[in-house]
Scaffold this active site. Structure first.
Site, PDB file in Angstrom:
ATOM      1  N   GLY A  49     -11.704   0.047  -1.136  1.00  0.00           N
ATOM      2  CA  GLY A  49     -10.344   0.470  -1.439  1.00  0.00           C
ATOM      3  C   GLY A  49      -9.341  -0.320  -0.630  1.00  0.00           C
ATOM      4  N   GLN A  54      -1.469  -2.631   3.331  1.00  0.00           N
ATOM      5  CA  GLN A  54      -2.477  -3.420   4.060  1.00  0.00           C
ATOM      6  C   GLN A  54      -2.335  -4.919   3.808  1.00  0.00           C
ATOM      7  OE1 GLN A  54      -5.906  -0.775   2.647  1.00  0.00           O
ATOM      8  NE2 GLN A  54      -6.613  -1.494   4.630  1.00  0.00           N
ATOM      9  N   CYS A  96     -12.228   0.937   7.949  1.00  0.00           N
ATOM     10  CA  CYS A  96     -11.022   0.481   7.259  1.00  0.00           C
ATOM     11  C   CYS A  96     -10.882  -1.017   7.491  1.00  0.00           C
ATOM     12  CB  CYS A  96      -9.810   1.233   7.817  1.00  0.00           C
ATOM     13  SG  CYS A  96      -8.246   0.702   7.094  1.00  0.00           S
ATOM     14  N   LEU A  97     -10.517  -1.739   6.438  1.00  0.00           N
ATOM     15  CA  LEU A  97     -10.350  -3.193   6.560  1.00  0.00           C
ATOM     16  C   LEU A  97      -9.243  -3.543   7.546  1.00  0.00           C
ATOM     17  CD1 LEU A  97     -10.700  -4.128   2.774  1.00  0.00           C
ATOM     18  CD2 LEU A  97     -12.404  -4.444   4.575  1.00  0.00           C
ATOM     19  N   HIS A 138      -8.263   8.304   1.508  1.00  0.00           N
ATOM     20  CA  HIS A 138      -8.070   7.276   2.537  1.00  0.00           C
ATOM     21  C   HIS A 138      -6.949   6.310   2.126  1.00  0.00           C
ATOM     22  CE1 HIS A 138      -9.937   4.280   5.551  1.00  0.00           C
ATOM     23  NE2 HIS A 138      -9.026   3.568   4.897  1.00  0.00           N
ATOM     24  N   HIS A 142      -2.858   5.659   3.517  1.00  0.00           N
ATOM     25  CA  HIS A 142      -2.228   4.389   3.916  1.00  0.00           C
ATOM     26  C   HIS A 142      -0.770   4.330   3.454  1.00  0.00           C
ATOM     27  CE1 HIS A 142      -5.181   1.824   5.844  1.00  0.00           C
ATOM     28  NE2 HIS A 142      -6.085   2.052   4.907  1.00  0.00           N
TER      29      HIS A 142
END
Ligand code: NI
Length: 177
Positions: A49, A54, A96-97, A138, A142
């Site tokens: 995701g 991001q 999380c990236l 999630h 963000h």
């Protein structure tokens, strides 16, 4: 792989990750192009995701693919997603990236209903459970500037933040050498 379309993923503590993203006013080619690049970025990472903040765009757009690129039918793009119903409780070890080198178990709702728009600007409703529900929660977090570690104990969070700061100091020393 079309590497030109892969965007840079911002990492904590980038301030864009902590801002409330604004609603998308018009679902146009700009949004469709952004969604396409986000999917490529997600698959290249790889991850399940990604939310627009991001990649530095503070707007309410998410892409989810719990197959991590294995099944094109699993790709979901949602504009202005909103959780309208939640039920039950579940939790897995999340990462999380945008949060390097850290995972922790997070408690989430087991089932959610999410309303939003597709890339044609039409209203869509998505029902998710288990992993899919977790990823939706999630990613929508963000959009509100919330990171998964905001849901864990303050002690564990501050330990990670301290470790991350140390890591960044070391990286900048190396960069300056
Ligand atoms: Ni994330």
């Amino acid at each position: 792989m079309d590497t030109l379309s892969v965007m840079e993923i911002l990492k904590f503590p980038d301030p864009v990750l902590r801002k409330r993203a604004k609603e998308v006013e018009v679902v146009d080619d700009r949004i469709r192009e952004l969604a396409g690049k986000m999917i490529k970025t997600l698959h290249a990472a790889p991850g399940v995701g990604l939310a627009a903040p991001q990649v530095g765009v503070s707007e309410r757009l998410i892409v989810v693919d719990v197959s991590a690129g294995e099944d094109p039918d699993e790709i979901l793009v949602m504009v202005n997603p909103e959780i309208t119903y939640r039920e039950g409780e579940t939790g897995i070890e999340e990462g999380c990236l945008s949060v390097p080198d850290f995972t922790e178990k997070v408690t989430r709702s087991e089932r959610v209903v999410v309303k939003g728009l597709d890339l044609e600007g039409r209203s869509i409703t998505v029902e998710g459970e288990d992993l899919f529900a977790i990823v939706l929660q999630h990613e929508i977090d963000h959009l509100d500037g919330v990171l998964f570690f905001d849901h864990i104990s303050k002690l564990k969070r501050s330990r990670y933040v301290a470790k991350r700061k140390k890591q960044l100091r070391e990286e900048s020393k190396q960069g300056g050498a």
